[in-house]
Design a protein around this motif. Structure first.
Motif, mmCIF file in Angstrom:
data_model
loop_
_atom_site.group_PDB
_atom_site.id
_atom_site.type_symbol
_atom_site.label_atom_id
_atom_site.label_comp_id
_atom_site.label_asym_id
_atom_site.label_seq_id
_atom_site.Cartn_x
_atom_site.Cartn_y
_atom_site.Cartn_z
ATOM 1 N N LEU A 23 2.533 0.460 -27.112
ATOM 2 C CA LEU A 23 3.116 -0.431 -26.093
ATOM 3 C C LEU A 23 4.631 -0.505 -26.242
ATOM 4 C CD1 LEU A 23 0.692 -3.486 -25.892
ATOM 5 C CD2 LEU A 23 1.490 -2.131 -23.966
ATOM 6 N N GLU A 24 5.084 -0.648 -27.506
ATOM 7 C CA GLU A 24 6.522 -0.766 -27.760
ATOM 8 C C GLU A 24 7.230 0.542 -27.423
ATOM 9 O OE1 GLU A 24 6.785 -2.379 -31.740
ATOM 10 O OE2 GLU A 24 5.747 -4.200 -31.095
ATOM 11 N N ALA A 25 6.530 1.670 -27.632
ATOM 12 C CA ALA A 25 7.119 2.974 -27.296
ATOM 13 C C ALA A 25 7.311 3.099 -25.774
ATOM 14 C CB ALA A 25 6.232 4.102 -27.821
ATOM 15 N N LEU A 26 6.434 2.454 -25.009
ATOM 16 C CA LEU A 26 6.583 2.458 -23.540
ATOM 17 C C LEU A 26 7.779 1.616 -23.104
ATOM 18 C CD1 LEU A 26 2.924 1.836 -22.258
ATOM 19 C CD2 LEU A 26 4.255 3.906 -21.916
ATOM 20 N N GLY A 27 8.166 0.666 -23.979
ATOM 21 C CA GLY A 27 9.271 -0.226 -23.637
ATOM 22 C C GLY A 27 8.851 -1.672 -23.452
ATOM 23 N N ALA A 28 7.619 -2.018 -23.881
ATOM 24 C CA ALA A 28 7.145 -3.404 -23.749
ATOM 25 C C ALA A 28 7.838 -4.303 -24.779
ATOM 26 C CB ALA A 28 5.634 -3.444 -23.951
ATOM 27 N N ASP A 29 8.141 -5.532 -24.364
ATOM 28 C CA ASP A 29 8.791 -6.500 -25.269
ATOM 29 C C ASP A 29 7.803 -7.571 -25.700
ATOM 30 O OD1 ASP A 29 11.360 -5.366 -25.008
ATOM 31 O OD2 ASP A 29 11.558 -6.313 -23.028
ATOM 32 N N ARG A 107 -6.870 -13.844 -31.214
ATOM 33 C CA ARG A 107 -5.467 -14.252 -31.336
ATOM 34 C C ARG A 107 -4.609 -13.015 -31.520
ATOM 35 N NH1 ARG A 107 -5.062 -19.346 -31.192
ATOM 36 N NH2 ARG A 107 -6.853 -20.631 -31.649
ATOM 37 N N GLY A 108 -3.391 -13.081 -30.998
ATOM 38 C CA GLY A 108 -2.524 -11.922 -31.162
ATOM 39 C C GLY A 108 -1.204 -12.101 -30.440
ATOM 40 N N THR A 109 -0.625 -10.966 -30.036
ATOM 41 C CA THR A 109 0.730 -10.954 -29.480
ATOM 42 C C THR A 109 0.706 -10.682 -27.982
ATOM 43 O OG1 THR A 109 1.412 -10.013 -31.598
ATOM 44 C CG2 THR A 109 3.026 -9.941 -29.829
ATOM 45 N N ARG A 110 1.600 -11.379 -27.262
ATOM 46 C CA ARG A 110 1.789 -11.126 -25.824
ATOM 47 C C ARG A 110 2.934 -10.130 -25.663
ATOM 48 N NH1 ARG A 110 4.036 -14.816 -22.927
ATOM 49 N NH2 ARG A 110 2.722 -15.288 -21.146
ATOM 50 N N TYR A 111 2.762 -9.190 -24.753
ATOM 51 C CA TYR A 111 3.821 -8.211 -24.445
ATOM 52 C C TYR A 111 4.101 -8.241 -22.956
ATOM 53 C CZ TYR A 111 3.099 -6.134 -29.052
ATOM 54 O OH TYR A 111 3.012 -5.935 -30.404
ATOM 55 N N GLN A 112 5.371 -8.118 -22.612
ATOM 56 C CA GLN A 112 5.755 -8.014 -21.199
ATOM 57 C C GLN A 112 6.304 -6.605 -20.990
ATOM 58 O OE1 GLN A 112 5.969 -11.124 -19.136
ATOM 59 N NE2 GLN A 112 6.093 -9.736 -17.391
ATOM 60 N N TYR A 113 5.800 -5.935 -19.954
ATOM 61 C CA TYR A 113 6.342 -4.628 -19.596
ATOM 62 C C TYR A 113 6.507 -4.623 -18.081
ATOM 63 C CZ TYR A 113 6.745 0.346 -18.682
ATOM 64 O OH TYR A 113 7.176 1.565 -18.231
ATOM 65 N N CYS A 114 7.748 -4.696 -17.610
ATOM 66 C CA CYS A 114 8.011 -4.825 -16.164
ATOM 67 C C CYS A 114 7.171 -5.977 -15.614
ATOM 68 C CB CYS A 114 7.750 -3.504 -15.436
ATOM 69 S SG CYS A 114 8.769 -2.151 -16.092
ATOM 70 N N LYS A 119 -1.947 -8.719 -23.509
ATOM 71 C CA LYS A 119 -2.243 -9.525 -24.698
ATOM 72 C C LYS A 119 -3.172 -8.730 -25.590
ATOM 73 C CE LYS A 119 -1.895 -13.504 -21.830
ATOM 74 N NZ LYS A 119 -2.731 -14.355 -21.014
ATOM 75 N N LEU A 120 -2.673 -8.460 -26.770
ATOM 76 C CA LEU A 120 -3.386 -7.626 -27.742
ATOM 77 C C LEU A 120 -3.908 -8.549 -28.835
ATOM 78 C CD1 LEU A 120 -3.861 -4.638 -28.274
ATOM 79 C CD2 LEU A 120 -1.616 -4.531 -29.345
#
Length: 206
Positions: A23-29, A107-114, A119-120
Motif C-alpha cells: 500500500l505504501e509503495a502505491l503511495g498510500a498514507d 484492529r489495525g491501521t487506516r490508509y488514505q490513497y487518493c 483499513k488493514l
C-alpha cells in the motif's frame, strides 16, 4: 470487507506488514488506527422453546462511528443504536446472555490513497491472532454497484489474486445508498467465517 489468507511460511503479523508495504509503495498514507469489535449474545435458555436453537445476536462497535452501536441478527436486520445500547444489554441479561469467550475484534491501521480509504486489520480472539481483514472504501460514491469495478481494480493492485468477489450485502442493495450497517454486516460475516475456521482441526498448522 474481506479476508486475506496468511502468506505461505509467514505469520499473520508478517502478512499484514507485507500488505502495508504494498500500500505504501502505491503511495498510500497512514491516517491513524481503527477498530471493530463484536460480542455474541444468545437468547437465554428459559426463552427458547423445546427443540428450538437459540438465536444469536451480535453487538458490534466501529471506531469510525464512535457514537453508534450496531446490533445484528444472522440473516436478519441491523439495528443502529446509540452507544448506551451496551448498558441496555446488561439490563436484558434475562433475555440475552453474553457468550464471553466469543469476543472477536479487528484492529489495525487506516490508509488514505487518493479517494480510497483502506483499513488493514489483524483479527484477534482472546490473545491470539486469527486472521487478516481488509476494508476498502471509495469515499466519493455511495451507490455500491456504481463503483464496484473501480474498487476491484484498486484492490487487485495490492491484494493480487486474493481480491474478493462481490459481497453478498450488495445483492440486496442494487441501486440504493450504501450505509455503515452494510459494512458491519460484512464484518459479522467475516468474523463468523474466521470463528468456523478455528473450530475445524487444521493439519500442519503454521
Amino acid at each position: 470487507v474481506s479476508q486475506v489468507p496468511v502468506a505461505e511460511g509467514k505469520s499473520v503479523q508478517q502478512t499484514v506488514e507485507l500488505l502495508a508495504r504494498r500500500l505504501e509503495a502505491l503511495g498510500a498514507d497512514k491516517q491513524g488506527t481503527f477498530g471493530v469489535d463484536c460480542e455474541t449474545y444468545h437468547t437465554a435458555a428459559a426463552l427458547g422453546t423445546q427443540g428450538q436453537t437459540g438465536k444469536l445476536m451480535y453487538v458490534m462497535h466501529n471506531s469510525e462511528y464512535p457514537l453508534s452501536c450496531f446490533a445484528l441478527f444472522e440473516n436478519g436486520p441491523c439495528l443502529v443504536a446509540d452507544a448506551n445500547f451496551d448498558t441496555l444489554m446488561v439490563k436484558l441479561k434475562g433475555f440475552f446472555q453474553n457468550a464471553k469467550a466469543n469476543k472477536i475484534e479487528s484492529r489495525g491501521t487506516r490508509y488514505q490513497y487518493c479517494d480510497f480509504l483502506v483499513k488493514l486489520g489483524t483479527v484477534t480472539m482472546g490473545p491470539s491472532a486469527r486472521g487478516i481483514s481488509v476494508e476498502v472504501e471509495y469515499c466519493p460514491c455511495v451507490i455500491a454497484n456504481d463503483c464496484w469495478n473501480l474498487l476491484m481494480e484498486f484492490m487487485q493492485s495490492f491484494m493480487g489474486s486474493h481480491t474478493p468477489g462481490v459481497p453478498s450485502v450488495f445483492g440486496s442493495k442494487h441501486d440504493s445508498a450504501y450505509s455503515p450497517g452494510d459494512t458491519m454486516v460484512q464484518y459479522m460475516e467475516l468474523f463468523n467465517k474466521i470463528r468456523k475456521q478455528q473450530q475445524v482441526p487444521v493439519a500442519g498448522i503454521r
